[in-house]
Design a protein around this motif. Structure first.
Motif, PDB file in Angstrom:
ATOM      1  N   ASP A 186       0.925  -1.295  -0.028  1.00 45.01           N
ATOM      2  CA  ASP A 186       0.025   0.183  -0.010  1.00 45.01           C
ATOM      3  C   ASP A 186       0.833   1.320   0.019  1.00 45.01           C
ATOM      4  N   ARG A 195       1.417   2.178  -3.938  1.00 49.24           N
ATOM      5  CA  ARG A 195       0.420   2.054  -4.767  1.00 49.24           C
ATOM      6  C   ARG A 195       0.506   3.488  -5.556  1.00 49.24           C
ATOM      7  N   ASP A 196       0.375   4.668  -4.937  1.00 49.44           N
ATOM      8  CA  ASP A 196       0.386   5.978  -5.479  1.00 49.44           C
ATOM      9  C   ASP A 196       1.692   6.735  -5.846  1.00 49.44           C
TER      10      ASP A 196
END
Length: 425
Positions: A209, A212-213
């Protein structure tokens, strides 16, 4: 070279005369027990002596067997004890300082002789002390002679290194477990989880996580913030893109992200501290080895590393005291043992009655030599061509290494490769 195993045993028996009293001591953590016999195994005291593991207790023991020797007109002392854990060292060293001969009895010998007097499997400290005195009188002991301080320091350093090496392995296993749970795709991106870039990734982007960006430039910036010097370049950017793709399709657990992130950061912190400790100990070992003249002889064998040499000198001590390579093998528990009876012929196995750390590093040392040393590589291939399995060849080469080491030390020579002689000819 002829080497008869029975000769030393007979010498140990003949060493004990009618003028000796034999003191058997059962070692414990706080309170030891002692019994006294003569050279025939006859008890010279009505009851045992209990004494504490303190200087006052040692002096109490000393006065006790001095009084017993005077009462029975004996002039010599021989003190036997089991090398139980680390509790015996202080007593043995103190007795040596008083000019008392100290010998060691294998605990297995004590265990197997405990029924000799009373035909009973019962066990208590006074009985064990008496059994130790009995087996000493029959020559089943080894002399205790402390090594020179530098050898003792190497031994202590190797023992400490074994602990930290075990800690490093344990932490590594927990980190691999964490990766398998929370980011299983990580190991398809990095072949080694403990590489510089992979550790930087785990510290900067522990969970899928966290990636992911981000884009490749931000991943490389994260690596740079973790202290990596060579971050960019074609390979660095390609690795960042591969990592992002793996994170985008990860199947790892994602319900405990905060706890998981804290766990991996702690594990990596402890792992890196352990590695720094091991690196410092490596430097200290190299410094200690420089004080031992034998080191240069051992290093002449290409492929014999610093840790293996340190273990040889720390666990086996001064190799100049050995007359044959078989003595070194026996010290490591690598001598052969066979159990036969009548028509039954048992399987020949290693006795494993010796120093386990010495046995371990002799084995690991041979594995390195088979990979790096041309002579050992050639002998390993020849053994297999003669029908030996790889493992049988490895153990045969361990015996060959032991004989080479003792032969070199006894003659004061360095190792000369056989292949070098062939090429020179």
């Amino acid at each position: 070279m002829k080497f008869t195993r029975n000769d030393p045993t007979n010498q140990r028996i003949e060493r004990i005369t009618n003028h000796h009293i034999i003191v058997g001591i059962d070692i414990a953590k706080d309170v030891h027990a002692a019994q006294i016999t003569d050279f025939r195994g006859r008890m010279l005291t009505s009851r045992h002596l209990s004494f504490t593991n303190t200087k006052e207790g040692f002096e109490k023991l000393f006065h006790w067997f001095r009084e017993t020797s005077a009462k029975h007109n004996k002039s010599s002392f021989l003190v036997g004890m089991e090398p139980t854990g680390h509790y015996w060292h202080n007593l043995a060293d103190w007795l040596l300082e008083q000019g008392i001969e100290v010998v060691l009895v294998n605990p297995v010998t004590t265990h197997r002789n405990k029924e000799n007097r009373d035909n009973s499997p019962s066990k208590n400290d006074p009985k064990d002390a008496l059994v130790i005195a009995d087996v000493v009188s029959r020559g089943y002991y080894t002399d205790y002679s402390p090594q020179q301080p530098v050898f003792q320091c190497i031994k202590a350093m190797m023992s400490t290194r074994e602990y930290w090496s075990g800690q490093s392995t344990s932490l590594g296993n927990r980190i691999v477990r964490w990766i398998d749970l929370y980011f299983p795709e990580f190991r398809s991106v990095f072949q080694e989880w403990n590489g510089i870039r992979s550790l930087a990734t785990l510290k900067a982007f522990a969970l899928p996580d966290d990636l992911r960006d981000l884009n490749a430039e931000e991943v490389m910036e994260g690596w740079r913030n973790q202290g990596m010097r060579r971050v960019a370049g074609v390979s660095g950017k390609a690795k960042a893109v591969e990592l992002l793709n793996a994170a985008a399709h990860s199947i790892g657990k994602s319900h405990t992200n905060d706890a998981a992130r804290q766990e991996i950061l702690r594990l990596i912190l402890f792992y890196e501290q352990t590695q720094r400790t091991l690196d410092e100990m490596q430097q200290e070992l190299e410094s200690l080895l420089e004080q031992v003249p034998l080191t240069e002889q051992l290093r002449s064998i290409d492929g014999l590393g610093t840790i293996t040499i340190a273990c040889l000198l720390g666990c086996a001590g001064d190799l100049r005291h050995y007359a044959h390579g078989r003595q070194l093998l026996r010290r490591a528990g690598l001598n052969l043992a066979e159990r036969t009876s009548g028509k039954h012929k048992g399987q020949v196995k290693l006795s494993k009655r010796g120093d386990s750390m010495l046995r371990k590093y002799l084995y690991m040392g041979i594995l390195n030599l088979v990979k790096q040393n041309a002579d050992f590589k050639k002998w390993h291939v020849q053994n297999q061509m003669r029908g030996m399995t790889k493992m049988a060849s490895i153990f045969k080469l361990m015996g060959k290494l032991a004989r080479i080491l003792i032969g070199m030390v006894q003659r004061g020579e360095t190792y000369r490769s056989q292949l070098h002689d062939v090429i020179a000819a």
